[in-house]
Design an enzyme around this catalytic site. Structure first.
Site, mmCIF file in Angstrom:
data_model
loop_
_atom_site.group_PDB
_atom_site.id
_atom_site.type_symbol
_atom_site.label_atom_id
_atom_site.label_comp_id
_atom_site.label_asym_id
_atom_site.label_seq_id
_atom_site.Cartn_x
_atom_site.Cartn_y
_atom_site.Cartn_z
ATOM 1 N N ILE A 143 0.879 -1.191 0.000
ATOM 2 C CA ILE A 143 0.000 0.000 0.000
ATOM 3 C C ILE A 143 0.904 1.226 0.000
ATOM 4 O O ILE A 143 1.774 1.338 0.869
ATOM 5 C CB ILE A 143 -0.872 0.054 1.287
ATOM 6 C CG1 ILE A 143 -1.696 -1.233 1.434
ATOM 7 C CG2 ILE A 143 -1.783 1.297 1.289
ATOM 8 C CD1 ILE A 143 -2.414 -1.336 2.779
ATOM 9 N N HIS A 144 0.754 2.108 -0.967
ATOM 10 C CA HIS A 144 1.549 3.340 -0.902
ATOM 11 C C HIS A 144 0.905 4.559 -1.557
ATOM 12 O O HIS A 144 1.412 5.662 -1.452
ATOM 13 C CB HIS A 144 2.936 3.130 -1.525
ATOM 14 C CG HIS A 144 2.915 3.160 -3.030
ATOM 15 N ND1 HIS A 144 2.506 2.101 -3.781
ATOM 16 C CD2 HIS A 144 3.222 4.145 -3.908
ATOM 17 C CE1 HIS A 144 2.581 2.413 -5.062
ATOM 18 N NE2 HIS A 144 2.995 3.651 -5.178
ATOM 19 N N ARG A 145 -0.217 4.373 -2.255
ATOM 20 C CA ARG A 145 -0.810 5.504 -2.992
ATOM 21 C C ARG A 145 -1.231 6.613 -2.057
ATOM 22 O O ARG A 145 -1.836 6.355 -1.008
ATOM 23 C CB ARG A 145 -2.077 5.065 -3.719
ATOM 24 C CG ARG A 145 -1.881 4.225 -4.865
ATOM 25 C CD ARG A 145 -1.678 4.995 -6.151
ATOM 26 N NE ARG A 145 -0.991 4.082 -7.021
ATOM 27 C CZ ARG A 145 -0.055 4.384 -7.884
ATOM 28 N NH1 ARG A 145 0.329 5.633 -8.045
ATOM 29 N NH2 ARG A 145 0.515 3.471 -8.609
ATOM 30 N N GLU A 146 -0.997 7.833 -2.517
ATOM 31 C CA GLU A 146 -1.399 9.009 -1.742
ATOM 32 C C GLU A 146 -2.859 8.899 -1.263
ATOM 33 O O GLU A 146 -3.167 9.190 -0.112
ATOM 34 C CB GLU A 146 -1.214 10.244 -2.637
ATOM 35 C CG GLU A 146 -1.404 11.558 -1.947
ATOM 36 C CD GLU A 146 -0.945 12.721 -2.844
ATOM 37 O OE1 GLU A 146 0.274 12.908 -2.994
ATOM 38 O OE2 GLU A 146 -1.812 13.419 -3.390
ATOM 39 N N ASP B 270 -2.127 -1.462 -4.102
ATOM 40 C CA ASP B 270 -2.582 -0.289 -4.856
ATOM 41 C C ASP B 270 -1.480 0.161 -5.825
ATOM 42 O O ASP B 270 -1.561 1.219 -6.419
ATOM 43 C CB ASP B 270 -2.993 0.859 -3.914
ATOM 44 C CG ASP B 270 -1.869 1.306 -2.989
ATOM 45 O OD1 ASP B 270 -0.711 0.903 -3.169
ATOM 46 O OD2 ASP B 270 -2.176 2.098 -2.062
#
Ligand code: UD1
Ligand code: UDP
Length: 386
Positions: free
Chosen positions: A221-224, A304
């Site tokens: 998970i890393h999306r803004e 993501d």
């Protein structure tokens, strides 16, 4: 005949990984024709997001590191533009090669196109049709500042045509007469190449994690939109925690530092619960070979990430996509990747559908023949009459 002087611009983890496919193809086939200069903007600077990849993926050290670091979008992009402009004026390359959709991509596109250096864009044409994503703006602006556009998929190629690019354009190619190509995906080249190496390498994380091959779920998970919206982040992770406990299945989560930071600062007590949960294994970001092995040996992937979605397909794993839309729509249409957003009901439903899925899932070859980097370099040489 003089070499083509090509400047590669990277900054974020996936770009460094992608640049290794181009570097490898230059070394193997075109070292007598192309000289490569590597500019690292410094967008990613932690060892696990940058340095680890250079040695492992056989990439030569950056010729320039602009050391830009983290900042708000405008400030970060403007510092990169200024730094890249200086390098371009000094090096006077024949062309500038850009990857993907990060702020480093946009900065390279603006700096180079304004100085009339031809821009070549790898991963052109991908669209989420969601302009609240910073990457979507970066993609559109980078594509429209490019002279050669390399679309990885049929859908991406068609998006470019819809935006007015003309496939039949003939040389000489310029910013006003750009050329679009359907190329395949250089990450497929990389996954084929490095999966073999990873299997032979001893002592990689998979061996020390004490998880059973084929019996764990891999999560990134890393999306803004997920890390900065705490409601979404909490909804996702609470659902994954319950699923891990109910199914007694280990969830391995190499988390981007931005995600860990949000958890530590905004969801501290829940973060501690996650760390205490025996089925959740939060770990720092892993190297590409480690990631490749984790992907290959997982039961399902939940992510993501753009890159990880595709890798789930390369390694024939079902994938839950923690987003409302995807640029890789062939995966969604194929039914092996499903958009679950941050919606607990959808995550649960699709998880249960996929957890015991097997040979009924099909993974057609959407991403070329594993020789995309070579194809791209030949197109670049063609533009310079070589
Ligand atoms: C960037 C890209 C995204 C890409 C991702 C790949 C943009 C707008 N986003 O997102 O498209 O999918 O890289 O991983 O370009 N941080 C660290 N250490 C680092 C770098 C960042 O701790 O080495 C933390 C900082 O808190 C920073 C935050 O991560 O503020 C965000 O970093 P940034 O590079 O702006 O965006 P990414 O989320 O990494
Ligand atoms: N990746 C990695 N280590 C990790 C997480 C991801 O090497 O801990 C690799 C992954 O295999 C893929 C790429 O990084 O090739 C994807 O990068 P990321 O998810 O950061 O960005 P995106 O693809 O969404 O832009």
């Amino acid at each position: 005949m003089p070499h083509i002087k090509l400047i590669n611009i990277v900054g974020a983890r996936p770009q460094i990984i992608k640049a290794s496919a181009i570097g490898r193809a230059i070394r193997s086939h075109f070292s007598d024709k192309i000289t490569e200069i590597l500019v690292h903007t410094g967008q990613h600077y932690d060892k696990e997001l940058s340095e680890v990849f250079f040695e492992e993926l056989e990439i030569h050290n950056p010729d320039y590191n602009l050391g830009v670091g983290s900042a708000r979008h405008g400030r970060q992009t403007s510092m990169m533009i200024a730094g890249i402009e200086d390098v371009l004026l000094k090096e006077k390359p024949d062309c500038v090669l850009l990857y993907g959709d990060t702020n480093s991509t946009l900065a390279g596109a603006l700096a180079a196109s304004k100085l009339h250096f031809p821009v070549m864009h790898i991963e052109a044409g991908l669209r989420s049709f969601n302009k609240t994503m910073p990457e979507e703006l970066n993609r559109i602006m980078s594509d429209h500042s490019s002279t050669l556009l390399f679309a990885p998929t049929k859908a991406a190629f068609e998006n470019l045509i819809r935006e007015g690019f003309i496939p039949e354009n003939s040389p000489p190619f310029t910013l006003d007469n750009p050329k679009i190509y359907l190329t395949g995906d250089i990450m497929y080249d990389n996954s084929l190449y490095f999966a073999e190496l990873a299997e032979k390498r001893k002592g990689l994380l998979l061996d020390t994690l004490s998880v059973k091959r084929g019996d764990f779920i891999l999560v990134t998970i890393h999306r803004e939109a997920n890390t900065d919206d705490i409601t979404r982040l909490e909804a996702i992770l609470k659902t994954l925690k319950s699923l891990s406990e109910e199914n007694k299945l280990t969830f391995v989560m190499p988390l981007h530092p931005r995600t860990t930071l949000s958890l530590k600062t905004k969801l501290e007590s829940f973060y501690n619960e996650l760390l205490d949960c025996k089925f959740i294994r939060i770990i720092p970001p892993v190297t590409f070979l480690e990631m490749t092995l984790l992907e290959k040996n997982s039961r399902m992937i939940i992510t993501d990430s753009g890159g990880v979605q595709k890798e789930s397909h390369f390694f024939r794993k079902p994938c839950l996509v923690l987003r409302k839309e995807s640029e890789w729509i062939e995966l969604i249409k194929n039914g092996t990747a499903v958009l679950v957003d941050a919606n607990p009901k959808k995550i649960r439903h699709e998880f249960e559908r996929f957890v015991n899925a097997g040979s009924e899932l099909k993974y057609p070859g959407f991403y070329g023949d594993g020789k995309t980097a070579e194809f791209i370099l030949k197109a670049i040489m063609g533009m310079f009459g070589k």
